[in-house]
Design a protein around this motif. Structure first.
Motif, PDB file in Angstrom:
ATOM      1  N   CYS A   9       0.820  -1.204   0.000  1.00  0.00           N
ATOM      2  CA  CYS A   9       0.000   0.000   0.000  1.00  0.00           C
ATOM      3  C   CYS A   9       0.860   1.261   0.000  1.00  0.00           C
ATOM      4  CB  CYS A   9      -0.928  -0.009   1.213  1.00  0.00           C
ATOM      5  SG  CYS A   9      -1.996   1.452   1.316  1.00  0.00           S
ATOM      6  N   LEU A  10       1.853   1.321   0.876  1.00  0.00           N
ATOM      7  CA  LEU A  10       2.685   2.518   0.950  1.00  0.00           C
ATOM      8  C   LEU A  10       3.469   2.734  -0.341  1.00  0.00           C
ATOM      9  CD1 LEU A  10       4.038   2.247   4.616  1.00  0.00           C
ATOM     10  CD2 LEU A  10       2.194   3.693   3.747  1.00  0.00           C
ATOM     11  N   GLY A  11       3.937   1.633  -0.944  1.00  0.00           N
ATOM     12  CA  GLY A  11       4.647   1.778  -2.215  1.00  0.00           C
ATOM     13  C   GLY A  11       3.748   2.309  -3.312  1.00  0.00           C
ATOM     14  N   GLY A  12       2.512   1.785  -3.396  1.00  0.00           N
ATOM     15  CA  GLY A  12       1.576   2.277  -4.401  1.00  0.00           C
ATOM     16  C   GLY A  12       1.215   3.738  -4.186  1.00  0.00           C
ATOM     17  N   PHE A  72      -6.483   5.169  -6.872  1.00  0.00           N
ATOM     18  CA  PHE A  72      -7.683   4.344  -6.710  1.00  0.00           C
ATOM     19  C   PHE A  72      -7.359   2.861  -6.764  1.00  0.00           C
ATOM     20  CE2 PHE A  72      -9.646   8.364  -8.098  1.00  0.00           C
ATOM     21  CZ  PHE A  72     -10.609   8.494  -7.108  1.00  0.00           C
ATOM     22  N   GLY A  73      -6.371   2.477  -7.587  1.00  0.00           N
ATOM     23  CA  GLY A  73      -6.001   1.070  -7.635  1.00  0.00           C
ATOM     24  C   GLY A  73      -5.455   0.574  -6.314  1.00  0.00           C
ATOM     25  N   THR A  74      -4.600   1.378  -5.680  1.00  0.00           N
ATOM     26  CA  THR A  74      -4.039   0.979  -4.382  1.00  0.00           C
ATOM     27  C   THR A  74      -5.123   0.910  -3.315  1.00  0.00           C
ATOM     28  OG1 THR A  74      -1.924   2.009  -4.964  1.00  0.00           O
ATOM     29  CG2 THR A  74      -2.338   1.592  -2.631  1.00  0.00           C
ATOM     30  N   GLY A  75      -6.023   1.920  -3.289  1.00  0.00           N
ATOM     31  CA  GLY A  75      -7.088   1.910  -2.278  1.00  0.00           C
ATOM     32  C   GLY A  75      -8.029   0.731  -2.432  1.00  0.00           C
TER      33      GLY A  75
END
Length: 654
Positions: free
Chosen positions: A504-507, A547-550
């Motif tokens: 998540c943090l990387g995205g 939005f993809g990461t979320g």
């Protein structure tokens, strides 16, 4: 013809030096002498041809001049002229420049004849002085040495140096003369040669410089042989002599503005250990000696931009060091080898800066690409061998080098010198490259991709500051490549905490890098025509990752029944956040993000009916749907001044 002369010289040199260890040196020397001899003959023939043409032209001009005027009576000047060009004889057309002299009183001319025009020598049109090319190839340096000036004297100086070296080895093997007398005799001969060359510096400059350079090289050879081969000098005394000789040779070259002397002295100094080597000895002594030679090159570079000298020092230092390392280096030598590699790196880093600083005004802004880019590449390659036993040794090395180059670029930029602008950009690019290399050496694939994305956004920012289009495109492409690399690393294990995990943090970092790049490009839309499209693409890229990461986090950590309500709330809050930031930054396209909320709500309603076959209020929908409607309606009310205001009625209706 050059090939034939070189081939004949190569065969002759290899035959004269029959031993295998000397056949290569003899072949190279013979080839160079063959090419030099042929080029000298061609230059001599060309000179004789030009002299014949000049003499023929003077002969044709003489009768015409005598017919026009029997003797050097001054020709009357044309109307309105105050000066005429007067020549003493026809041969002056080629030997003397035209000299302006005051015109004598004009004689009376017949009414029906105009006054004759003054006789003047035809002058060639002026052309701007050709600038000496900066990028001098190493081959041209050696060839110019053997083809310029007195070829026999220059070749003789090289043969003398090699002859003294082989004589010392031969006499040492045969014990013909006591070693002390041998070294003393050679030293006295070198000093006499040096004094003789110094006394001739005003009369025969080229010859004198060659003699001085040969003498300095022989003195290097003698001191090193007395120290390393025969142990006749204590280390402290030999060290002082070498330091003094290095400074002395640099001072001689600077005082006489003589590149030839500097080059000969440096070549002799670097070849001394090679020619006197017996296969043993300490590498600490060898590298200490080379460090002293590089001190002399650094002192010279402080005053003169002599690229040939810098290149020779660079090639000899790292070339011989690489050969030694390939044959003799062992991991236990790290403590006695690493300091010398760092020292040589700093030497040629400083020499590259001094070269750019000392260039003449007509060449300001140029850099020595071999030293600026070659030094970190060569040193990093050698460093990779030295730190191989250590897990993160190469990563730390790359990080230190990248930080050093970035700090130097910032320091030079603060000085504000326009002449060093190219060097600043080169150092900044080098720092970015090594920082980029350090990341995958120390981190896993996800963090590597995230760091590359941040680096790409920083490159875009710097490129916009400097108004360079190529680094700007590179920064955008680097972010795309970082995103692709991140997707390849998605299968790696993630943490147990939502949001606070590597995936998540990387995205989010990739998304934030895209937002930053898009905003920087948006601010330049009035000055650069293509940044409007680039800003839009960067914004779309950032929104895709946001939005993809979320949604991926919701799919990974939220129970299936509550995923629809969570996704709807996430999209609604994201649209509101984008609108608020867009208003604050006056970024119109970012404000439009919330307009995609209506299609998301329609898709969510359809998914709820198909998946649960019940009313949308179940599984948290009672909170998510009213929240989405309220945020959407409130944003529509605040967006009356939008560029797309004519579409708001349709969104209200929807």
């Amino acid at each position: 013809m050059y090939f034939i002369a070189a081939l004949l010289g190569l065969v002759a040199g290899a035959w004269l030096f029959s031993e295998n260890s000397r056949a290569i040196a003899g072949a190279i020397l013979g080839a160079l002498l063959g090419v030099a001899w042929l080029r000298q003959q061609r230059l001599q023939n060309r000179l004789e041809q030009l002299e014949r043409q000049l003499a023929a032209g003077a002969t044709k001009t003489a009768p015409a001049a005598r017919a026009t005027s029997p003797r050097p009576a001054p020709k009357p000047a044309a109307e309105g002229s105050d000066f005429i060009f007067e020549l003493d004889s026809p041969t002056d057309l080629a030997d003397k420049p035209s000299v302006a002299r005051p015109a004598p009183p004009r004689p009376q001319a017949a009414p029906h004849r105009p006054p004759p025009k003054p006789f003047s020598a035809p002058t060639a049109p002026k052309s701007p002085p050709a600038e000496k090319p900066l990028q001098v190839e190493l081959w041209n340096i050696f060839v110019s040495y053997f083809t310029g000036g007195n070829v026999v004297v220059r070749a003789g100086a090289v043969v003398l140096f090699f002859g003294v070296a082989f004589l010392l080895k031969y006499s040492a093997e045969r014990n013909i003369v006591p070693i002390e007398l041998r070294l003393l005799g050679v030293s006295l001969g070198a000093m006499a040669l040096l004094v003789f060359g110094w006394r001739l510096r005003a009369k025969r400059t080229g010859y004198a410089l060659i003699l001085q350079g040969a003498a300095v090289g022989i003195l290097y050879l003698v001191i090193f042989a007395a120290l390393r081969l025969y142990q006749l000098l204590p280390g402290g005394i030999a060290l002082g002599l070498l330091v003094g000789l290095s400074i002395f040779s640099a001072a001689l070259a600077i005082l006489q503005d003589a590149r030839v002397l500097a080059v000969i002295g440096v070549v002799g100094g670097f070849l001394a250990p090679v020619l006197t080597s017996t296969g043993g000895g300490s590498h600490v002594m060898l590298f200490s000696y080379y460090a002293l030679l590089n001190v002399g090159i650094l002192v010279t570079a402080w005053h003169k931009s002599w690229r040939e000298l810098n290149l020779l020092g660079f090639i000899f230092t790292f070339g011989i060091g690489t050969l030694w390392g390939a044959q003799n280096y062992r991991p236990e030598m790290f403590a006695t080898t690493e300091p010398f590699l760092a020292l040589f790196f700093l030497f040629y880093l400083a020499i590259g800066i001094l070269f750019a600083r000392n260039l003449p005004l007509n060449l300001k802004g140029y850099i020595d690409g071999t030293l600026v880019f070659g030094t970190p590449i060569v040193c990093f390659g050698l460093q990779s061998v030295l730190v191989k036993p250590y897990e993160y040794g190469l990563a730390w090395s790359a990080l230190v080098v990248g930080g050093l180059y970035a700090a130097l670029a910032w320091r030079l930029l603060k000085k504000g010198s326009p002449a060093l602008r190219t060097l600043v950009e080169a150092f900044m690019a080098t720092g970015v490259v090594f920082a980029t290399v350090a990341i995958p050496l120390a981190l896993d694939g996800r963090w590597t991709s995230a760091a590359w994305a941040l680096e790409g956004s920083a490159i875009v920012w710097i490129a916009l500051k400097q108004q360079r289009w190529m680094p700007r495109i590179f920064g955008l492409v680097l972010q795309v490549l970082a995103g692709i690399a991140f997707l390849d690393a998605v299968g790696q294990p993630t943490g147990d905490l939502a949001v606070l995990n590597g995936l998540c943090l990387g995205g989010l970092i990739v998304a934030l890098a895209g937002f930053f790049s898009g905003y920087c490009l948006h601010r330049q839309r009035q000055h650069l025509p293509t940044t409007h499209l680039e800003s839009t693409l960067a914004l779309c890229w950032a929104l895709l990752w946001w939005f993809g990461t979320g949604l991926n986090e919701i799919d990974s950590f939220v129970p299936h029944n509550f995923q629809l309500a969570s996704a709807l709330s996430f999209c609604a809050f994201s649209g509101a956040l984008a609108f608020a930031v867009g208003v604050k930054l006056r970024w119109e396209y970012l404000k439009h993000v919330y307009k995609g909320l209506l299609p998301v709500m329609l898709a969510g309603a359809g998914f709820s009916l198909l998946e649960f076959h019940k009313h949308p209020s179940i599984h948290g929908g009672w909170l998510a749907w009213p929240l989405a409607f309220l945020l959407h309606y409130g944003l529509l009310r605040r967006d009356e001044e939008s560029e797309l205001a004519h579409l708001l009625n349709y969104l209200h209706l929807g």
